[in-house]
Design a protein around this motif. Sequence first.
Motif, PDB file in Angstrom:
ATOM      1  N   TRP A  84     -34.470 -47.242  57.102  1.00 13.89           N
ATOM      2  CA  TRP A  84     -35.927 -47.140  56.932  1.00 13.89           C
ATOM      3  C   TRP A  84     -36.334 -46.729  55.519  1.00 13.89           C
ATOM      4  CZ3 TRP A  84     -38.048 -44.342  61.978  1.00 13.89           C
ATOM      5  CH2 TRP A  84     -37.990 -45.257  63.041  1.00 13.89           C
ATOM      6  N   LYS A  85     -35.354 -46.332  54.712  1.00 11.35           N
ATOM      7  CA  LYS A  85     -35.665 -45.870  53.341  1.00 11.35           C
ATOM      8  C   LYS A  85     -36.765 -44.805  53.406  1.00 11.35           C
ATOM      9  CE  LYS A  85     -33.854 -50.172  51.607  1.00 11.35           C
ATOM     10  NZ  LYS A  85     -33.852 -51.234  50.611  1.00 11.35           N
ATOM     11  N   MET A  86     -37.697 -44.798  52.460  1.00 10.50           N
ATOM     12  CA  MET A  86     -38.720 -43.738  52.458  1.00 10.50           C
ATOM     13  C   MET A  86     -40.015 -44.260  53.088  1.00 10.50           C
ATOM     14  SD  MET A  86     -39.684 -41.180  49.315  1.00 10.50           S
ATOM     15  CE  MET A  86     -40.945 -42.205  48.574  1.00 10.50           C
TER      16      MET A  86
ATOM     17  N   GLY B  33     -23.866 -44.184  48.913  1.00  9.65           N
ATOM     18  CA  GLY B  33     -23.705 -45.139  47.818  1.00  9.65           C
ATOM     19  C   GLY B  33     -24.625 -46.332  47.892  1.00  9.65           C
ATOM     20  N   HIS B  34     -25.760 -46.209  48.570  1.00  9.99           N
ATOM     21  CA  HIS B  34     -26.728 -47.308  48.536  1.00  9.99           C
ATOM     22  C   HIS B  34     -27.088 -47.606  47.077  1.00  9.99           C
ATOM     23  CE1 HIS B  34     -30.382 -49.630  49.017  1.00  9.99           C
ATOM     24  NE2 HIS B  34     -29.967 -49.894  50.232  1.00  9.99           N
ATOM     25  N   SER B  35     -27.311 -48.869  46.765  1.00  6.24           N
ATOM     26  CA  SER B  35     -27.550 -49.242  45.357  1.00  6.24           C
ATOM     27  C   SER B  35     -28.783 -48.540  44.788  1.00  6.24           C
ATOM     28  CB  SER B  35     -27.677 -50.753  45.225  1.00  6.24           C
ATOM     29  OG  SER B  35     -28.756 -51.222  45.975  1.00  6.24           O
TER      30      SER B  35
ATOM     31  N   TYR C 215     -21.616 -54.520  52.391  1.00  6.04           N
ATOM     32  CA  TYR C 215     -21.724 -55.314  51.169  1.00  6.04           C
ATOM     33  C   TYR C 215     -23.175 -55.734  50.998  1.00  6.04           C
ATOM     34  CZ  TYR C 215     -21.774 -59.327  48.098  1.00  6.04           C
ATOM     35  OH  TYR C 215     -22.112 -60.201  47.097  1.00  6.04           O
ATOM     36  N   GLU C 216     -23.785 -55.241  49.944  1.00  4.62           N
ATOM     37  CA  GLU C 216     -25.190 -55.564  49.682  1.00  4.62           C
ATOM     38  C   GLU C 216     -25.353 -56.002  48.222  1.00  4.62           C
ATOM     39  OE1 GLU C 216     -28.003 -53.278  52.485  1.00  4.62           O
ATOM     40  OE2 GLU C 216     -27.362 -51.861  50.971  1.00  4.62           O
ATOM     41  N   PRO C 217     -25.392 -57.320  47.981  1.00  9.18           N
ATOM     42  CA  PRO C 217     -25.642 -57.758  46.606  1.00  9.18           C
ATOM     43  C   PRO C 217     -27.008 -57.214  46.146  1.00  9.18           C
ATOM     44  CG  PRO C 217     -25.652 -59.635  48.142  1.00  9.18           C
ATOM     45  CD  PRO C 217     -25.269 -58.432  48.924  1.00  9.18           C
TER      46      PRO C 217
ATOM     47  N   ALA D 278     -30.163 -59.194  46.112  1.00  7.18           N
ATOM     48  CA  ALA D 278     -30.695 -59.694  47.394  1.00  7.18           C
ATOM     49  C   ALA D 278     -31.494 -58.623  48.137  1.00  7.18           C
ATOM     50  CB  ALA D 278     -29.547 -60.180  48.271  1.00  7.18           C
ATOM     51  N   ILE D 279     -31.471 -57.389  47.631  1.00  3.55           N
ATOM     52  CA  ILE D 279     -32.128 -56.299  48.361  1.00  3.55           C
ATOM     53  C   ILE D 279     -33.626 -56.300  48.086  1.00  3.55           C
ATOM     54  CG2 ILE D 279     -32.322 -53.792  48.594  1.00  3.55           C
ATOM     55  CD1 ILE D 279     -29.317 -53.629  48.087  1.00  3.55           C
ATOM     56  N   GLY D 280     -34.398 -56.479  49.148  1.00  3.27           N
ATOM     57  CA  GLY D 280     -35.849 -56.400  49.050  1.00  3.27           C
ATOM     58  C   GLY D 280     -36.477 -57.535  48.254  1.00  3.27           C
ATOM     59  N   THR D 281     -35.706 -58.584  47.986  1.00  7.68           N
ATOM     60  CA  THR D 281     -36.210 -59.665  47.134  1.00  7.68           C
ATOM     61  C   THR D 281     -36.538 -60.931  47.921  1.00  7.68           C
ATOM     62  OG1 THR D 281     -33.964 -60.463  46.805  1.00  7.68           O
ATOM     63  CG2 THR D 281     -34.824 -58.909  45.165  1.00  7.68           C
TER      64      THR D 281
ATOM     65  N   GLY E 126     -29.174 -57.162  52.560  1.00 14.11           N
ATOM     66  CA  GLY E 126     -29.948 -57.798  51.492  1.00 14.11           C
ATOM     67  C   GLY E 126     -30.821 -58.886  52.077  1.00 14.11           C
ATOM     68  N   SER E 127     -32.088 -58.518  52.365  1.00 13.63           N
ATOM     69  CA  SER E 127     -33.066 -59.486  52.893  1.00 13.63           C
ATOM     70  C   SER E 127     -32.624 -60.167  54.181  1.00 13.63           C
ATOM     71  CB  SER E 127     -33.428 -60.519  51.820  1.00 13.63           C
ATOM     72  OG  SER E 127     -34.058 -59.881  50.712  1.00 13.63           O
ATOM     73  N   VAL E 128     -31.930 -59.408  55.044  1.00  8.42           N
ATOM     74  CA  VAL E 128     -31.634 -59.947  56.376  1.00  8.42           C
ATOM     75  C   VAL E 128     -32.930 -59.905  57.190  1.00  8.42           C
ATOM     76  CG1 VAL E 128     -30.292 -59.677  58.497  1.00  8.42           C
ATOM     77  CG2 VAL E 128     -29.232 -59.169  56.280  1.00  8.42           C
TER      78      VAL E 128
ATOM     79  N   ILE F  10     -30.098 -53.394  57.342  1.00  7.83           N
ATOM     80  CA  ILE F  10     -31.412 -54.034  57.229  1.00  7.83           C
ATOM     81  C   ILE F  10     -32.452 -53.037  56.755  1.00  7.83           C
ATOM     82  CG2 ILE F  10     -33.163 -55.323  58.528  1.00  7.83           C
ATOM     83  CD1 ILE F  10     -30.561 -55.374  60.661  1.00  7.83           C
ATOM     84  N   GLY F  11     -33.119 -53.371  55.669  1.00  2.00           N
ATOM     85  CA  GLY F  11     -34.184 -52.510  55.166  1.00  2.00           C
ATOM     86  C   GLY F  11     -35.524 -52.931  55.733  1.00  2.00           C
ATOM     87  N   GLY F  12     -36.248 -53.739  54.985  1.00  2.00           N
ATOM     88  CA  GLY F  12     -37.616 -54.121  55.337  1.00  2.00           C
ATOM     89  C   GLY F  12     -37.804 -54.570  56.776  1.00  2.00           C
ATOM     90  N   ALA F  13     -36.890 -55.401  57.260  1.00  2.00           N
ATOM     91  CA  ALA F  13     -37.059 -55.960  58.610  1.00  2.00           C
ATOM     92  C   ALA F  13     -36.701 -54.968  59.714  1.00  2.00           C
ATOM     93  CB  ALA F  13     -36.238 -57.239  58.753  1.00  2.00           C
TER      94      ALA F  13
HETATM   95  P1  PGA Z   1     -33.697 -55.215  52.619  1.00  2.00           P
HETATM   96  O1  PGA Z   1     -32.865 -53.859  52.302  1.00  2.00           O
HETATM   97  O2  PGA Z   1     -33.271 -55.660  53.983  1.00  2.00           O
HETATM   98  O3  PGA Z   1     -35.135 -54.780  52.586  1.00  2.00           O
HETATM   99  O4  PGA Z   1     -33.334 -56.186  51.569  1.00  2.00           O
HETATM  100  C1  PGA Z   1     -31.497 -53.776  52.626  1.00  2.00           C
HETATM  101  C2  PGA Z   1     -30.951 -52.427  52.175  1.00  2.00           C
HETATM  102  O5  PGA Z   1     -31.338 -51.966  51.090  1.00  2.00           O
HETATM  103  O6  PGA Z   1     -30.143 -51.804  52.875  1.00  2.00           O
END
Ligand code: PGA
Length: 237
Positions: free
Chosen positions: A9-11, A94-96, A161-163, A166-169, A199-201, A220-223
């Motif tokens: 959920w991040k912040m 170790g999240h990016s 593995y999170e390129p 691809a994160i949040g993009t 990464g944008s799953v 999964i972040g945003g979704a």
């Molecule tokens: P995202 O984030 O699904 O919004 O790209 C993934 C993450 O940062 O773990």
Amino acid sequence: MRPLIAGNWKMHGDMSWVEKPAAFEALMPATERKHLDILICPPSLFIAAMAASCHEANILLGAQNCHRAESGAHTGEVSAAMVKSAGAEFVIVGHSERRAGGETDENVATKAMAASKQGVTPIICVGENLDVREEGRAESVVTDQIKASVPAGVTDYVLAYEPIWAIGTGMTATADDIKAMHAVIRGLVGPKVRILYGGSVKPVNAKKILSTENVNGALIGGASLEMESLAAIARAA
Ligand code: PGA
């Protein structure tokens, strides 16, 4: 291998979000997801308040970070023991987005070790940036990150593995790229460690990603903020 569908959920959110596990259970009852694990990693402040609702909904609970030390004068930090006593069984390390703030592989390994000592399973994140990918060095950079971020002697962990690009993009790696990278990672971590892609799953790409060889789930972040989309991704696993 049992898939792990993990929401970060991040912040985001507020205390009303402690109801979300019950909402998830209503959308996708535990009887429909016996073959997989659902994990939510809310902001640390919400963990204790979500322990009961997650337990009732058969959802695992995790933190997004912990400190390397057991306790001490570290203003604003939480220890792995605190995470555990609040009710979490996993912790992302170790999240990016944290590595971008200066966290090194060595820091990540120390945190993963601290978590492991408390019986909290670390989800160790690695991933290359766009320059590295375009230079054709992604596999060697990720290999080096794994070698330096997974502490010796720790066997119960999850590798994500999170390129970074691809994160949040909205951009995701191609199925071929994911397959190639996950094969390299499998060779490093052995047969028993779950390897997540992140990464944008989204619901629209989940099936393709989750059916790729050596992909044992997703981070999964945003979704993961809306239970409808988290459930849709879980159904694809
Ligand atoms: P995202 O984030 O699904 O919004 O790209 C993934 C993450 O940062 O773990």
